[in-house]
Scaffold this motif. Structure first.
Motif, PDB file in Angstrom:
ATOM      1  N   ILE A 129       4.475  29.013  13.770  1.00  0.00           N
ATOM      2  CA  ILE A 129       3.952  28.876  15.137  1.00  0.00           C
ATOM      3  C   ILE A 129       4.909  29.523  16.136  1.00  0.00           C
ATOM      4  O   ILE A 129       4.504  30.265  17.036  1.00  0.00           O
ATOM      5  CB  ILE A 129       3.699  27.392  15.451  1.00  0.00           C
ATOM      6  CG1 ILE A 129       2.428  26.942  14.726  1.00  0.00           C
ATOM      7  CG2 ILE A 129       3.588  27.126  16.956  1.00  0.00           C
ATOM      8  CD1 ILE A 129       2.203  25.448  14.711  1.00  0.00           C
ATOM      9  N   ARG A 130       6.196  29.278  15.929  1.00  0.00           N
ATOM     10  CA  ARG A 130       7.194  29.884  16.833  1.00  0.00           C
ATOM     11  C   ARG A 130       7.251  31.394  16.625  1.00  0.00           C
ATOM     12  O   ARG A 130       7.333  32.170  17.584  1.00  0.00           O
ATOM     13  CB  ARG A 130       8.563  29.264  16.585  1.00  0.00           C
ATOM     14  CG  ARG A 130       8.618  27.786  16.955  1.00  0.00           C
ATOM     15  CD  ARG A 130      10.050  27.267  16.873  1.00  0.00           C
ATOM     16  NE  ARG A 130      10.124  25.855  17.169  1.00  0.00           N
ATOM     17  CZ  ARG A 130      10.383  24.911  16.266  1.00  0.00           C
ATOM     18  NH1 ARG A 130      10.592  25.222  15.009  1.00  0.00           N
ATOM     19  NH2 ARG A 130      10.437  23.649  16.616  1.00  0.00           N
ATOM     20  N   LEU A 131       7.211  31.812  15.356  1.00  0.00           N
ATOM     21  CA  LEU A 131       7.329  33.240  15.020  1.00  0.00           C
ATOM     22  C   LEU A 131       6.208  34.067  15.636  1.00  0.00           C
ATOM     23  O   LEU A 131       6.448  35.171  16.130  1.00  0.00           O
ATOM     24  CB  LEU A 131       7.293  33.373  13.490  1.00  0.00           C
ATOM     25  CG  LEU A 131       7.676  34.701  12.861  1.00  0.00           C
ATOM     26  CD1 LEU A 131       9.147  35.008  13.110  1.00  0.00           C
ATOM     27  CD2 LEU A 131       7.414  34.647  11.360  1.00  0.00           C
ATOM     28  N   ILE A 132       4.985  33.544  15.612  1.00  0.00           N
ATOM     29  CA  ILE A 132       3.850  34.335  16.134  1.00  0.00           C
ATOM     30  C   ILE A 132       3.560  33.999  17.605  1.00  0.00           C
ATOM     31  O   ILE A 132       2.550  34.414  18.146  1.00  0.00           O
ATOM     32  CB  ILE A 132       2.575  34.151  15.274  1.00  0.00           C
ATOM     33  CG1 ILE A 132       2.020  32.718  15.371  1.00  0.00           C
ATOM     34  CG2 ILE A 132       2.830  34.541  13.826  1.00  0.00           C
ATOM     35  CD1 ILE A 132       0.634  32.543  14.753  1.00  0.00           C
ATOM     36  N   HIS A 133       4.453  33.213  18.211  1.00  0.00           N
ATOM     37  CA  HIS A 133       4.285  32.814  19.620  1.00  0.00           C
ATOM     38  C   HIS A 133       2.913  32.178  19.847  1.00  0.00           C
ATOM     39  O   HIS A 133       2.206  32.522  20.805  1.00  0.00           O
ATOM     40  CB  HIS A 133       4.501  34.004  20.555  1.00  0.00           C
ATOM     41  CG  HIS A 133       5.845  34.634  20.387  1.00  0.00           C
ATOM     42  ND1 HIS A 133       6.998  34.019  20.786  1.00  0.00           N
ATOM     43  CD2 HIS A 133       6.230  35.803  19.819  1.00  0.00           C
ATOM     44  CE1 HIS A 133       8.038  34.784  20.485  1.00  0.00           C
ATOM     45  NE2 HIS A 133       7.596  35.874  19.887  1.00  0.00           N
ATOM     46  N   ALA A 134       2.553  31.276  18.938  1.00  0.00           N
ATOM     47  CA  ALA A 134       1.258  30.605  19.043  1.00  0.00           C
ATOM     48  C   ALA A 134       1.238  29.677  20.252  1.00  0.00           C
ATOM     49  O   ALA A 134       2.260  29.108  20.647  1.00  0.00           O
ATOM     50  CB  ALA A 134       0.985  29.794  17.775  1.00  0.00           C
ATOM     51  N   LYS A 135       0.045  29.568  20.829  1.00  0.00           N
ATOM     52  CA  LYS A 135      -0.160  28.609  21.926  1.00  0.00           C
ATOM     53  C   LYS A 135      -1.287  27.634  21.599  1.00  0.00           C
ATOM     54  O   LYS A 135      -1.340  26.542  22.147  1.00  0.00           O
ATOM     55  CB  LYS A 135      -0.512  29.348  23.222  1.00  0.00           C
ATOM     56  CG  LYS A 135       0.694  29.923  23.922  1.00  0.00           C
ATOM     57  CD  LYS A 135       0.386  30.187  25.388  1.00  0.00           C
ATOM     58  CE  LYS A 135       1.658  30.439  26.167  1.00  0.00           C
ATOM     59  NZ  LYS A 135       1.410  30.592  27.599  1.00  0.00           N
ATOM     60  N   ARG A 136      -2.209  28.062  20.704  1.00  0.00           N
ATOM     61  CA  ARG A 136      -3.387  27.224  20.455  1.00  0.00           C
ATOM     62  C   ARG A 136      -3.562  27.031  18.942  1.00  0.00           C
ATOM     63  O   ARG A 136      -3.717  27.998  18.194  1.00  0.00           O
ATOM     64  CB  ARG A 136      -4.638  27.878  21.059  1.00  0.00           C
ATOM     65  CG  ARG A 136      -4.499  28.144  22.554  1.00  0.00           C
ATOM     66  CD  ARG A 136      -5.786  28.700  23.102  1.00  0.00           C
ATOM     67  NE  ARG A 136      -6.754  27.654  23.348  1.00  0.00           N
ATOM     68  CZ  ARG A 136      -8.078  27.860  23.362  1.00  0.00           C
ATOM     69  NH1 ARG A 136      -8.571  29.047  23.089  1.00  0.00           N
ATOM     70  NH2 ARG A 136      -8.891  26.874  23.621  1.00  0.00           N
TER      71      ARG A 136
END
Ligand SMILES: C[S@@+](CC[C@H](N)C(=O)[O-])C[C@H]1O[C@@H](n2cnc3c(N)ncnc32)[C@H](O)[C@@H]1O
Length: 182
Positions: free
Chosen positions: A15-22
């Protein structure tokens, strides 16, 4: 059953690696996986978590979430069949707008969850499918699988043949099938 800690930690890192928000969380149970994703998301991130039964959430998760409103405000718990909830998101124009999905509910619906999450994910989004090795049985005893095992096996094969995805089936927890939407 809770997602294995190593799977949840691996998901947080993704999640952090792909800069996820949702994030989509298919199968809430106590809320442990939804909590993991919420902890990894930025302040304006959101988790949509689906379950047909909130007994475990109310008994275990809710008292903790109630003490941590900064986490609670990132998560929307939805009661009802996850297939219907995902269909509603698609109907509401949410396709291609989600970054990460964790599939960990009833195994018979895994193929449907996979297809619907693929529709909802943006290009570059990531799906984790939990229990993808099913105690190793999909590899060691593929001709004697239960209905749940067959659905997991079908999902693994669906993913492997999907030209819209790159994938890796990892021996992590009970098997974690990681899918990258191209
Ligand atoms: C393995 S648990 C989820 C664990 C959770 N993801 C975690 O790691 O903490 C599976 C959950 O799927 C839920 N479930 C079963 N059938 C479902 C359905 N049709 N739609 C949504 N949730 C369902 C069950 O009630 C159960 O709480």
């Amino acid at each position: 059953m809770l997602g294995a800690p190593e799977v949840l930690q691996f998901g947080k890192n993704f999640i952090r690696l792909i800069h996820a928000k949702r994030c989509l969380d298919v199968g809430t149970f106590t809320g442990a996986s939804a909590l993991a994703w919420a902890l990894a998301l930025p302040t304006d991130g959101e988790v949509a978590s689906f379950d047909v039964d909130h007994t475990a959430l109310n008994a275990v998760g809710t008292p903790i979430f109630d003490k941590h409103t900064e986490i609670k405000q990132k998560i929307k718990f939805q009661l009802g069949p996850a297939v219907d909830a995902l269909d509603k998101l698609i109907f509401d124009g949410e396709s291609g707008k989600w970054d990460f999905a964790f599939i960990d509910a009833d195994k018979q619906n895994y193929p449907k969850y996979y297809e619907k999450c693929m529709t909802l994910l943006r290009s570059g989004g990531v799906i984790f499918i939990d229990n993808a090795l099913w105690s190793g049985k999909v590899a060691t005893d593929p001709n004697n699988l239960t209905e749940m095992g067959k659905a997991i096996d079908e999902t693994n094969k669906l993913i492997a043949a999907d030209e819209k995805a790159d994938n890796m089936l990892l021996n992590l927890g009970d098997g974690c099938h990681v899918v990258f939407k191209k």
